[in-house]
Design an enzyme around this catalytic site. Sequence first.
Site, PDB file in Angstrom:
ATOM      1  N   SER A 177      31.036 -70.643  20.455  1.00 39.15           N
ATOM      2  CA  SER A 177      31.696 -69.264  20.878  1.00 39.15           C
ATOM      3  C   SER A 177      31.113 -68.029  20.272  1.00 39.15           C
ATOM      4  CB  SER A 177      33.417 -69.409  20.916  1.00 39.15           C
ATOM      5  OG  SER A 177      33.528 -69.344  19.362  1.00 39.15           O
TER       6      SER A 177
ATOM      7  N   TYR B 110      37.529 -69.458  21.289  1.00 40.21           N
ATOM      8  CA  TYR B 110      37.928 -70.636  21.970  1.00 40.21           C
ATOM      9  C   TYR B 110      39.286 -71.228  21.322  1.00 40.21           C
ATOM     10  CZ  TYR B 110      33.237 -71.442  24.352  1.00 40.21           C
ATOM     11  OH  TYR B 110      32.110 -71.556  25.177  1.00 40.21           O
ATOM     12  N   GLY B 111      39.349 -71.005  20.105  1.00 41.33           N
ATOM     13  CA  GLY B 111      40.293 -71.601  19.364  1.00 41.33           C
ATOM     14  C   GLY B 111      41.838 -71.557  19.812  1.00 41.33           C
TER      15      GLY B 111
ATOM     16  N   CYS C  86      30.680 -76.167  17.529  1.00 36.57           N
ATOM     17  CA  CYS C  86      31.999 -75.562  17.538  1.00 36.57           C
ATOM     18  C   CYS C  86      32.993 -76.739  17.475  1.00 36.57           C
ATOM     19  CB  CYS C  86      32.162 -75.112  18.807  1.00 36.57           C
ATOM     20  SG  CYS C  86      33.837 -74.344  19.192  1.00 36.57           S
ATOM     21  N   ASN C  87      33.906 -76.557  16.477  1.00 29.69           N
ATOM     22  CA  ASN C  87      35.015 -77.804  16.306  1.00 29.69           C
ATOM     23  C   ASN C  87      35.658 -77.823  17.491  1.00 29.69           C
ATOM     24  OD1 ASN C  87      34.498 -79.118  13.437  1.00 29.69           O
ATOM     25  ND2 ASN C  87      33.905 -76.825  13.245  1.00 29.69           N
ATOM     26  N   THR C  88      36.290 -76.625  18.011  1.00 28.33           N
ATOM     27  CA  THR C  88      37.165 -76.525  18.786  1.00 28.33           C
ATOM     28  C   THR C  88      36.532 -76.997  20.393  1.00 28.33           C
ATOM     29  OG1 THR C  88      37.941 -74.348  17.924  1.00 28.33           O
ATOM     30  CG2 THR C  88      38.729 -75.086  20.415  1.00 28.33           C
TER      31      THR C  88
ATOM     32  N   GLU D  44      33.719 -63.140  12.411  1.00 29.08           N
ATOM     33  CA  GLU D  44      33.117 -62.194  13.235  1.00 29.08           C
ATOM     34  C   GLU D  44      32.647 -60.660  12.898  1.00 29.08           C
ATOM     35  OE1 GLU D  44      31.665 -62.908  16.624  1.00 29.08           O
ATOM     36  OE2 GLU D  44      31.824 -65.120  16.210  1.00 29.08           O
TER      37      GLU D  44
ATOM     38  N   CYS E 141      36.220 -75.382  10.993  1.00 25.61           N
ATOM     39  CA  CYS E 141      35.672 -74.388  12.307  1.00 25.61           C
ATOM     40  C   CYS E 141      34.315 -73.927  11.620  1.00 25.61           C
ATOM     41  CB  CYS E 141      36.701 -73.374  12.159  1.00 25.61           C
ATOM     42  SG  CYS E 141      36.166 -71.873  13.214  1.00 25.61           S
ATOM     43  N   THR E 142      33.160 -73.818  12.671  1.00 21.58           N
ATOM     44  CA  THR E 142      32.017 -73.416  12.011  1.00 21.58           C
ATOM     45  C   THR E 142      31.753 -71.890  11.868  1.00 21.58           C
ATOM     46  OG1 THR E 142      31.325 -73.145  14.496  1.00 21.58           O
ATOM     47  CG2 THR E 142      30.756 -75.336  13.382  1.00 21.58           C
ATOM     48  N   HIS E 143      32.777 -71.152  12.135  1.00 15.80           N
ATOM     49  CA  HIS E 143      32.815 -69.831  11.081  1.00 15.80           C
ATOM     50  C   HIS E 143      33.169 -69.709   9.894  1.00 15.80           C
ATOM     51  CE1 HIS E 143      33.019 -68.400  15.587  1.00 15.80           C
ATOM     52  NE2 HIS E 143      32.693 -67.093  15.085  1.00 15.80           N
TER      53      HIS E 143
HETATM   54  N1  DGL Z   1      33.489 -71.792  15.778  1.00 17.81           N
HETATM   55  C1  DGL Z   1      34.419 -72.471  16.585  1.00 17.81           C
HETATM   56  C2  DGL Z   1      34.819 -73.538  16.109  1.00 17.81           C
HETATM   57  O1  DGL Z   1      34.169 -74.284  15.232  1.00 17.81           O
HETATM   58  C3  DGL Z   1      35.357 -71.559  17.274  1.00 17.81           C
HETATM   59  C4  DGL Z   1      35.778 -70.204  17.039  1.00 17.81           C
HETATM   60  C5  DGL Z   1      36.650 -69.761  18.234  1.00 17.81           C
HETATM   61  O2  DGL Z   1      36.186 -69.441  19.146  1.00 17.81           O
HETATM   62  O3  DGL Z   1      37.985 -69.863  17.925  1.00 17.81           O
HETATM   63  O4  DGL Z   1      36.181 -73.972  15.955  1.00 17.81           O
END
Ligand code: DGL
Length: 266
Positions: free
Chosen positions: A11, A42-43, A73-75, A153, A186-188
């Site tokens: 995302s 996305y989350g 993206c994990n979501t 972000e 979550c990849t962030h």
């Molecule tokens: N980086 C995303 C993940 O791994 C999602 C972040 C988001 O858009 O909420 O879940």
Amino acid sequence: MTSGPIGVFDSGIGGLTVARAIVSALPDVDLVYLGDTARLPYGAKSPLTVTRYASRCVGFLAAAGVEAVVVACNTASALALPALREAFPDLPILGVVSPGARAAVTASRTGRIGVIGTEATVRSHSYREAIHALAPTAEVVELPCPLLVPLAEVGWIDHPVTRLTLETYLAPLVRDHAIDALVLGCTHYPVLEGPIAAVLAALVPDRRIALVDSADAVTRELQALGLSLSLGGRRRFAVTDLPDRFRSMAEAFFGGGGIALEVVDL
Ligand code: DGL
């Protein structure tokens, strides 16, 4: 035999933590990265919406001629992977939840594993299921941390607000549960790895908690596919909305002389 780049999407900037691991293991490989910044986060969205967004991302990467897609993206991995594989049956599509679960089971000695992620990922219990498939007796504690994506972000890494937010989320998790591994689900979150490690060390100084993410594990999975990826070290970055914030993070990760970044409409 055809060959093409590897496609990676998230995302936003989070998937860059996965792209960085791929590029560090396969420096010559061509890569196309898409950050769906117009639709982030996305989350906080429903499985149906995330699946719709993720399908558009894979469609974009498929049109770019990629040989395989890493859903960084994990979501989207937790909510959309089966639908994506069904919609694009000829394209290998890798998610990050199973590799992350495998890394967690390897890292934990006690079988007590914490998982932090977006609300959608935690609600899906994908990590719990994936960990239990490998280690049925593991104790898995999942915790949503929705404020961490915006903090990553905006680049508030070494910032008192980030520290306080992490303390507020993590104190009950590590004090009430004797976890020895924490999945950054979550990849962030690897962007905040430094402050997360510092907060954990301050909260439980006598316990070492291993931080686990999926980046290296999914890279190994990708290598094991033995794909014929095109070489040349070309990197193409695309976002679906304003490029500036993304650009500074991508340049910090991928370097030097600036990156080629386009804004696309999906
Ligand atoms: N980086 C995303 C993940 O791994 C999602 C972040 C988001 O858009 O909420 O879940």
